[in-house]
Write a protein that holds these residues in place. Sequence first.
Motif, mmCIF file in Angstrom:
data_model
loop_
_atom_site.group_PDB
_atom_site.id
_atom_site.type_symbol
_atom_site.label_atom_id
_atom_site.label_comp_id
_atom_site.label_asym_id
_atom_site.label_seq_id
_atom_site.Cartn_x
_atom_site.Cartn_y
_atom_site.Cartn_z
ATOM 1 N N ARG A 80 -24.222 109.180 -16.493
ATOM 2 C CA ARG A 80 -24.283 110.422 -16.063
ATOM 3 C C ARG A 80 -23.696 110.464 -14.255
ATOM 4 O O ARG A 80 -24.555 109.794 -13.951
ATOM 5 C CB ARG A 80 -25.221 111.450 -16.246
ATOM 6 C CG ARG A 80 -24.959 112.845 -15.597
ATOM 7 C CD ARG A 80 -26.401 113.454 -15.655
ATOM 8 N NE ARG A 80 -27.199 113.646 -16.761
ATOM 9 C CZ ARG A 80 -27.037 114.690 -17.591
ATOM 10 N NH1 ARG A 80 -26.631 115.953 -17.178
ATOM 11 N NH2 ARG A 80 -27.768 114.697 -18.505
ATOM 12 N N GLU A 140 -25.226 118.026 -13.634
ATOM 13 C CA GLU A 140 -24.596 118.924 -14.636
ATOM 14 C C GLU A 140 -24.544 118.163 -15.999
ATOM 15 O O GLU A 140 -24.077 117.009 -16.072
ATOM 16 C CB GLU A 140 -23.124 119.302 -14.290
ATOM 17 C CG GLU A 140 -22.696 120.211 -15.204
ATOM 18 C CD GLU A 140 -21.166 120.821 -14.838
ATOM 19 O OE1 GLU A 140 -20.486 121.728 -15.381
ATOM 20 O OE2 GLU A 140 -20.526 120.353 -13.784
ATOM 21 N N ASP A 141 -24.845 118.897 -17.117
ATOM 22 C CA ASP A 141 -24.902 118.450 -18.383
ATOM 23 C C ASP A 141 -23.342 118.189 -18.927
ATOM 24 O O ASP A 141 -22.547 118.799 -18.496
ATOM 25 C CB ASP A 141 -25.274 119.405 -19.540
ATOM 26 C CG ASP A 141 -26.885 119.309 -19.460
ATOM 27 O OD1 ASP A 141 -27.582 118.538 -18.781
ATOM 28 O OD2 ASP A 141 -27.457 120.258 -19.972
ATOM 29 N N ARG A 142 -23.105 117.204 -19.757
ATOM 30 C CA ARG A 142 -21.880 116.780 -20.105
ATOM 31 C C ARG A 142 -21.508 117.672 -21.280
ATOM 32 O O ARG A 142 -22.275 117.583 -22.424
ATOM 33 C CB ARG A 142 -21.752 115.502 -20.485
ATOM 34 C CG ARG A 142 -20.554 114.813 -19.805
ATOM 35 C CD ARG A 142 -20.303 113.358 -19.525
ATOM 36 N NE ARG A 142 -21.602 112.467 -20.120
ATOM 37 C CZ ARG A 142 -21.677 111.682 -21.180
ATOM 38 N NH1 ARG A 142 -20.803 111.749 -21.927
ATOM 39 N NH2 ARG A 142 -22.955 111.203 -21.384
ATOM 40 N N LEU A 143 -20.458 118.208 -21.476
ATOM 41 C CA LEU A 143 -19.807 118.866 -22.589
ATOM 42 C C LEU A 143 -18.614 118.083 -23.110
ATOM 43 O O LEU A 143 -17.857 118.022 -22.294
ATOM 44 C CB LEU A 143 -19.581 120.466 -22.425
ATOM 45 C CG LEU A 143 -19.041 121.190 -23.810
ATOM 46 C CD1 LEU A 143 -20.087 121.175 -24.933
ATOM 47 C CD2 LEU A 143 -18.695 122.542 -23.284
ATOM 48 N N THR A 144 -18.424 117.632 -24.258
ATOM 49 C CA THR A 144 -17.162 116.854 -24.694
ATOM 50 C C THR A 144 -16.799 117.391 -25.824
ATOM 51 O O THR A 144 -17.645 118.033 -26.776
ATOM 52 C CB THR A 144 -17.564 115.422 -24.649
ATOM 53 O OG1 THR A 144 -18.333 115.099 -25.714
ATOM 54 C CG2 THR A 144 -18.045 114.705 -23.554
ATOM 55 N N GLY A 180 -18.901 118.256 -16.723
ATOM 56 C CA GLY A 180 -19.884 117.311 -16.364
ATOM 57 C C GLY A 180 -18.893 116.148 -16.181
ATOM 58 O O GLY A 180 -17.892 116.274 -16.222
ATOM 59 N N VAL A 203 -27.788 116.334 -23.766
ATOM 60 C CA VAL A 203 -28.749 116.831 -23.332
ATOM 61 C C VAL A 203 -29.621 115.849 -22.578
ATOM 62 O O VAL A 203 -30.551 116.111 -21.882
ATOM 63 C CB VAL A 203 -29.583 117.705 -24.314
ATOM 64 C CG1 VAL A 203 -28.891 119.188 -24.805
ATOM 65 C CG2 VAL A 203 -29.869 117.060 -25.656
ATOM 66 N N PHE A 212 -17.923 119.679 -30.934
ATOM 67 C CA PHE A 212 -18.155 119.824 -29.657
ATOM 68 C C PHE A 212 -19.489 119.011 -29.446
ATOM 69 O O PHE A 212 -20.308 119.075 -30.504
ATOM 70 C CB PHE A 212 -18.623 121.208 -29.384
ATOM 71 C CG PHE A 212 -17.187 121.937 -29.093
ATOM 72 C CD1 PHE A 212 -16.593 121.857 -27.688
ATOM 73 C CD2 PHE A 212 -16.953 122.852 -30.021
ATOM 74 C CE1 PHE A 212 -15.276 122.829 -27.543
ATOM 75 C CE2 PHE A 212 -15.430 123.667 -30.062
ATOM 76 C CZ PHE A 212 -15.006 123.642 -28.567
ATOM 77 N N ARG A 213 -19.741 118.236 -28.323
ATOM 78 C CA ARG A 213 -21.216 117.505 -28.155
ATOM 79 C C ARG A 213 -21.613 117.984 -26.856
ATOM 80 O O ARG A 213 -20.891 117.686 -25.813
ATOM 81 C CB ARG A 213 -20.881 116.065 -28.321
ATOM 82 C CG ARG A 213 -21.898 115.282 -27.930
ATOM 83 C CD ARG A 213 -21.871 113.659 -28.242
ATOM 84 N NE ARG A 213 -20.889 113.345 -27.043
ATOM 85 C CZ ARG A 213 -20.601 112.105 -26.774
ATOM 86 N NH1 ARG A 213 -21.255 111.060 -27.508
ATOM 87 N NH2 ARG A 213 -20.032 111.412 -25.794
ATOM 88 N N HIS A 214 -22.582 118.344 -26.617
ATOM 89 C CA HIS A 214 -23.321 118.990 -25.544
ATOM 90 C C HIS A 214 -24.574 117.707 -25.351
ATOM 91 O O HIS A 214 -25.349 117.636 -26.007
ATOM 92 C CB HIS A 214 -24.074 120.161 -25.645
ATOM 93 C CG HIS A 214 -24.716 120.524 -24.575
ATOM 94 N ND1 HIS A 214 -25.745 121.509 -24.315
ATOM 95 C CD2 HIS A 214 -25.032 120.219 -23.223
ATOM 96 C CE1 HIS A 214 -26.401 121.621 -23.237
ATOM 97 N NE2 HIS A 214 -25.756 120.804 -22.473
#
Length: 134
Positions: free
Chosen positions: A110, A114-118, A76, A54, A50-52
Amino acid sequence: MPVAYIRIYTGSDGHSYFEDVRVDGEVRGTPESNLRAIYGDLMAVDTAVFRHVVEEADDRTRHNAPRPQFVIILAGECEVETSLGDTRRMVPGDILLAEDVSGYGHTTRRIGHEDRLTMIITFQSTNNEAPADV
């Protein structure tokens, strides 16, 4: 089958390109339920993480994928731009196969606040090297 994922790759001219990929498969059921679905071929993968995001990278500087890898957007939104200026908007549920490991690369920016979670899924290395940082 509908488009399963978007591929970004390096052409023979060094530029990055998009391709919509549909997966061939066979219809079959499962022993656990009466579900029937089209199953594609198995893929040998190495790691999943998982990659958040920031802090976004500079969207004016192109970069290459560190290795062939699936990037699955969980939250995101972002826009990916090829070296020739073609763009694709990526939203939750979209899958990108990043294979432009050489050439002019791509940019990512972006969309929204909203932050991106991948989730990143890397392919098994064929040269016995450990995968680089994702």
